[in-house]
Scaffold this motif. Structure first.
Motif, PDB file in Angstrom:
ATOM      1  N   TYR A  27       0.438  -1.426   0.168  1.00 21.61           N
ATOM      2  CA  TYR A  27      -0.009   0.055  -0.052  1.00 21.61           C
ATOM      3  C   TYR A  27       1.074   1.221  -0.118  1.00 21.61           C
ATOM      4  CZ  TYR A  27      -3.913  -3.139   1.163  1.00 21.61           C
ATOM      5  OH  TYR A  27      -4.668  -4.311   1.020  1.00 21.61           O
ATOM      6  N   MET A  32       0.884   5.132   0.431  1.00 14.43           N
ATOM      7  CA  MET A  32      -0.014   6.375   1.094  1.00 14.43           C
ATOM      8  C   MET A  32       1.087   8.078   0.552  1.00 14.43           C
ATOM      9  SD  MET A  32      -0.689   4.945   4.346  1.00 14.43           S
ATOM     10  CE  MET A  32      -1.163   2.987   4.230  1.00 14.43           C
ATOM     11  N   TYR A  54       1.471  11.256   3.258  1.00 16.19           N
ATOM     12  CA  TYR A  54       0.871  12.067   4.179  1.00 16.19           C
ATOM     13  C   TYR A  54       1.499  13.643   3.786  1.00 16.19           C
ATOM     14  CZ  TYR A  54      -0.310   7.774   7.395  1.00 16.19           C
ATOM     15  OH  TYR A  54      -0.926   7.557   7.515  1.00 16.19           O
ATOM     16  N   LEU A 104      -5.235  -3.045   7.102  1.00 13.49           N
ATOM     17  CA  LEU A 104      -4.048  -3.486   6.310  1.00 13.49           C
ATOM     18  C   LEU A 104      -3.534  -2.963   5.522  1.00 13.49           C
ATOM     19  CD1 LEU A 104      -5.512  -7.221   4.236  1.00 13.49           C
ATOM     20  CD2 LEU A 104      -4.202  -6.675   6.284  1.00 13.49           C
ATOM     21  N   LYS A 105      -4.249  -1.654   4.936  1.00 14.79           N
ATOM     22  CA  LYS A 105      -3.633  -0.733   4.033  1.00 14.79           C
ATOM     23  C   LYS A 105      -2.315   0.016   5.382  1.00 14.79           C
ATOM     24  CE  LYS A 105      -7.566   1.602   3.991  1.00 14.79           C
ATOM     25  NZ  LYS A 105      -8.732   0.692   3.823  1.00 14.79           N
ATOM     26  N   ASN A 106      -2.367  -0.186   7.045  1.00 13.67           N
ATOM     27  CA  ASN A 106      -2.142   0.173   7.649  1.00 13.67           C
ATOM     28  C   ASN A 106      -1.696   2.236   7.845  1.00 13.67           C
ATOM     29  OD1 ASN A 106      -0.217   0.252   9.828  1.00 13.67           O
ATOM     30  ND2 ASN A 106       1.611  -0.054   8.684  1.00 13.67           N
ATOM     31  N   ILE A 107      -3.114   1.889   7.609  1.00 18.30           N
ATOM     32  CA  ILE A 107      -3.335   3.637   7.989  1.00 18.30           C
ATOM     33  C   ILE A 107      -3.503   4.046   9.079  1.00 18.30           C
ATOM     34  CG2 ILE A 107      -4.468   6.189   7.211  1.00 18.30           C
ATOM     35  CD1 ILE A 107      -5.774   4.378   5.058  1.00 18.30           C
ATOM     36  N   GLN A 108      -2.227   5.242   9.467  1.00 18.16           N
ATOM     37  CA  GLN A 108      -1.889   5.392  10.946  1.00 18.16           C
ATOM     38  C   GLN A 108      -2.415   7.062  11.197  1.00 18.16           C
ATOM     39  OE1 GLN A 108       1.944   4.758  12.164  1.00 18.16           O
ATOM     40  NE2 GLN A 108       1.827   2.425  11.094  1.00 18.16           N
ATOM     41  N   TYR A 109      -2.638   7.621  12.394  1.00 16.92           N
ATOM     42  CA  TYR A 109      -3.859   8.377  12.834  1.00 16.92           C
ATOM     43  C   TYR A 109      -2.945   9.340  13.636  1.00 16.92           C
ATOM     44  CZ  TYR A 109      -7.107   7.278   9.424  1.00 16.92           C
ATOM     45  OH  TYR A 109      -8.273   6.607   8.941  1.00 16.92           O
TER      46      TYR A 109
END
Lengths: 110, 114
Positions: free
Chosen positions: A32, A34, A36, B99-104
């Motif tokens: 994946y 991304m 940010y 599963l994407k492991n999007i973190q905040y």
């Protein structure tokens, strides 16, 4: 050698220009992808994510992934001073760990 | 809508002093993370907790300890601070099964060790 490489910049562009940001990665198991955005003295916030090769658009932002070249890009059209920030690419590996690039500082001048 | 809250926002320590950085999330996330951010180095993982009751080392764990106090809270402790630990520290959280492991991320703690 880091698994995710990103040019730290700074990248300075005039308002209205297209901003082009890039990262390369070494591990073909990455899944994946991304981007940010991090404003000065703030935490990173997710801008976009994708998992397949090709383009994904969201308003003025386009994320592009080329898995064959292990290359990801972010394009910002019609850039605004409010787009001035550091942009970090981040990639999830097959173990679920997130690997970050060093971040590129973008300055959009009015 | 607080998300991830970190305290304190700023801290100055002398070499050898100890301190604990606090992190709390209100999103009912299972996983929590501690990173440090240094110029040109990006974000580097110090420790993480995949779920309540578990903790694991990340890329740069030396000189740090962590405690997952409950599902909401994950603290980072510096037992004997060193100038090399001068950095900006970020806490993050993630939903379980993502599963994407999007973190905040929280807003960060800026730490200077003199």
């Amino acid at each position: 050698q880091k698994e995710v490489e990103q040019d730290p910049g700074p990248l300075s562009v005039p308002e209205g220009a297209i901003v082009s940001l890039n990262c390369t990665y070494s591990n073909s198991a990455f899944q994946y992808f991304m981007w940010y955005r991090q404003y000065s003295r703030k935490g990173p916030e997710l801008l976009m994510y994708t998992y397949s090769s090709g383009n994904k658009e969201d308003g003025r932002f386009t994320a592009q992934v080329d898995k064959s070249s292990k290359y990801i890009s972010l394009f910002i059209r019609d850039s605004q001073p409010s787009d001035s920030a550091t942009y970090l690419c981040a990639i999830t590996d097959s173990w679920g760990k997130l690997q970050f690039g060093a971040g590129t500082q973008v300055v959009v001048t009015p | 809508n607080a998300g991830v809250t970190q305290t304190p926002k700023f801290q100055v320590l002398k070499t050898g002093q100890s301190m604990t950085l606090q992190c709390a999330q209100d999103m009912n996330h299972n996983s929590m993370y501690w990173y440090r951010q240094d110029p040109g180095m990006g974000l580097r993982l110090i420790y993480y907790s995949a779920s309540e009751g578990t903790t694991d080392k990340g890329e740069v764990p030396n000189g740090y300890n962590v405690s997952r106090l409950n599902k909401r809270e994950f603290s980072l402790r510096l037992e004997s601070a060193a100038p090399s630990q001068t950095s900006v520290y970020f806490c993050a959280s993630k939903s379980g099964g993502d599963l994407k492991n999007i973190q905040y991320f929280g807003a960060g703690t800026r730490l200077s060790v003199l």
